[in-house]
Scaffold this motif. Structure first.
Motif, PDB file in Angstrom:
ATOM      1  N   ASP A  27      21.998 -65.356   2.408  1.00 51.41           N
ATOM      2  CA  ASP A  27      20.730 -64.647   2.524  1.00 51.41           C
ATOM      3  C   ASP A  27      20.249 -64.162   1.153  1.00 51.41           C
ATOM      4  O   ASP A  27      19.734 -63.040   1.037  1.00 51.41           O
ATOM      5  CB  ASP A  27      20.920 -63.451   3.483  1.00 51.41           C
ATOM      6  CG  ASP A  27      19.719 -63.271   4.391  1.00 51.41           C
ATOM      7  OD1 ASP A  27      18.843 -64.169   4.433  1.00 51.41           O
ATOM      8  OD2 ASP A  27      19.638 -62.219   5.047  1.00 51.41           O
ATOM      9  N   ARG A  49      16.928 -68.866   2.632  1.00 50.32           N
ATOM     10  CA  ARG A  49      17.812 -67.793   3.126  1.00 50.32           C
ATOM     11  C   ARG A  49      17.773 -67.752   4.655  1.00 50.32           C
ATOM     12  O   ARG A  49      16.755 -68.045   5.274  1.00 50.32           O
ATOM     13  CB  ARG A  49      17.396 -66.449   2.521  1.00 50.32           C
ATOM     14  CG  ARG A  49      16.010 -65.972   2.953  1.00 50.32           C
ATOM     15  CD  ARG A  49      15.453 -64.926   2.009  1.00 50.32           C
ATOM     16  NE  ARG A  49      16.390 -63.829   1.830  1.00 50.32           N
ATOM     17  CZ  ARG A  49      16.431 -62.735   2.597  1.00 50.32           C
ATOM     18  NH1 ARG A  49      15.580 -62.564   3.602  1.00 50.32           N
ATOM     19  NH2 ARG A  49      17.321 -61.792   2.355  1.00 50.32           N
ATOM     20  N   ARG A  50      18.902 -67.370   5.238  1.00 50.87           N
ATOM     21  CA  ARG A  50      18.998 -67.471   6.704  1.00 50.87           C
ATOM     22  C   ARG A  50      17.986 -66.590   7.427  1.00 50.87           C
ATOM     23  O   ARG A  50      17.541 -66.915   8.530  1.00 50.87           O
ATOM     24  CB  ARG A  50      20.424 -67.177   7.185  1.00 50.87           C
ATOM     25  CG  ARG A  50      20.852 -65.745   7.036  1.00 50.87           C
ATOM     26  CD  ARG A  50      22.022 -65.351   7.929  1.00 50.87           C
ATOM     27  NE  ARG A  50      22.272 -63.929   7.768  1.00 50.87           N
ATOM     28  CZ  ARG A  50      23.118 -63.396   6.877  1.00 50.87           C
ATOM     29  NH1 ARG A  50      23.858 -64.181   6.116  1.00 50.87           N
ATOM     30  NH2 ARG A  50      23.250 -62.097   6.781  1.00 50.87           N
ATOM     31  N   SER A  51      17.572 -65.491   6.787  1.00 47.99           N
ATOM     32  CA  SER A  51      16.614 -64.602   7.455  1.00 47.99           C
ATOM     33  C   SER A  51      15.188 -65.132   7.429  1.00 47.99           C
ATOM     34  O   SER A  51      14.306 -64.545   8.050  1.00 47.99           O
ATOM     35  CB  SER A  51      16.603 -63.222   6.794  1.00 47.99           C
ATOM     36  OG  SER A  51      17.864 -62.645   6.856  1.00 47.99           O
TER      37      SER A  51
END
Ligand code: 5AD
Ligand code: FES
Length: 344
Positions: free
Chosen positions: A64, A71-73
């Motif tokens: 992230d 990023r995973r978010s």
């Protein structure tokens, strides 16, 4: 002796000299820096530029990082991963175009376990004995790095991002460890990989002091490659309001790194080409000696969106290859069909 001669001859730089070079408006000084860096690059690599074919394996990422579009978010990011067959197709196409290094880059995608990755590396190794295989897949276990190496990978790119732990913690979530990243780099080197580290120029909270630490870190790691490019502000990330890194600062740092490390492999990065239409050419003219055209399938190009406005998302591999060759020829350089290993 001029400051540029001093840096070149001692292969060393003081914090004051770095500060002066990064902040000066003296055009003559900067031109002498550029010319000296290019001269040093010429003495080692001549007017030859190595090309690496970039294959972007996956846009999934478990991390992230606050600056990165993958990023995973980032719920807006489009996620894909290439199939085994698609990866082989990229290599086939790349080999035909003259590439002798394949760079397999991706987010830290849990799907690419050793079990899945090892046979892919082994197959590419078998099919292309004359090619180098470079991996850029983030932080993995030592055992994984070793297994990938044993399967036939030769090089690994893992930017350290910043050599200052506090700076690192402002660019990354708490669960990411600066020390672990540095440990990974030393492990990779120990295993026998040719290793590339690197950092963004103008990342949020970067200072001359943190940049000086980056140069010191490069000196102690002694990597074979150093990848640097400007920070590019990217929408839907926590750092989206920060300004882009400067092209001019990136060029000055490329030249400094060339003077400090005459033999290092130094790419003129896509990020540099993204912020300036002649960014990559300027990078070469400041001492860079590597370019990394994209071999990824056209239908996924735009989805490997690490940062905004990335170039080369609408061109076939052959088009990028031709484009790069043309751009280099125009400034007096040529690409070579070769692995392009680090020269001691
Ligand atoms: N701007 C410029 N470079 C970036 N990277 C990630 N996000 C950005 C951004 N917003 C770089 C990081 C990473 C590499 C793959 O891309 O340095 O290591
Ligand atoms: Fe990709 Fe020029 S290198 S379009």
């Amino acid at each position: 002796m001029s400051i540029v001669d001093q840096i070149r001859d001692t292969k060393d730089i003081t914090p004051d000299e770095l500060n002066l070079i990064l902040n000066t408006e003296d055009k003559e000084l900067i031109e002498s820096l550029r010319a000296a860096a290019r001269e040093v690059a010429n003495s080692v690599y001549g007017n030859k530029v190595f090309t690496r074919g970039l294959i972007e394996l996956s846009s999934f990422c478990r991390n992230d990082c606050l600056y990165c579009g993958l990023r995973r978010s980032n719920g807006e990011a489009v996620r894909y991963r290439l199939s085994e067959e698609q990866i082989y197709k990229c290599c086939e196409n790349g080999y035909r175009l003259g590439f002798r290094t394949f760079v397999m880059q991706g987010g830290e995608d849990g799907w690419f376990t050793d079990e899945r990755l090892l046979p892919i590396i082994a197959n590419i190794r078998k099919r292309y004995p004359d090619c180098a295989i470079t991996l850029s897949l983030g932080e993995r276990s030592r055992d994984s790095y070793q297994a990938l190496y044993d399967a036939g990978a030769n090089r690994y790119l893992l930017r350290h991002e910043t050599a200052d732990p506090d700076h690192y913690s402002r660019l990354h979530p708490a669960e990411m460890s600066w020390q672990h990243r540095i440990d990974c780099l030393y492990q990779l080197k120990e295993i026998g990989y040719q290793v590339g580290c690197g950092f963004m120029v103008g990342s949020p909270y970067q200072t001359v002091e943190t940049l000086y630490k980056d140069l010191q870190f490069i000196r102690s790691l002694q990597p074979h490659m150093v990848g640097i490019g400007p920070f590019i502000s990217t929408h839907n990330t926590p750092l989206e309001t920060f300004p882009n890194g400067k092209v001019s600062t990136t060029l000055r740092l490329l030249a400094i790194i060339r003077l400090l490390h005459p033999h290092v492999l130094l790419p003129a990065t896509t990020a540099l080409g993204t912020l300036h239409p002649q960014g990559r050419e300027q990078g070469i003219l400041h001492g860079a000696n590597v370019v990394m055209p994209n071999l990824s399938p056209l239908d996924h190009r735009k989805d490997y969106a690490i940062y905004d406005n990335k170039i080369c998302t609408g061109e076939e591999a052959a088009e990028c290859q031709a484009c790069i060759e043309h751009r280099l020829r125009r400034i007096g350089f040529e690409t070579v069909v070769a692995r392009g290993d680090f020269k001691e």
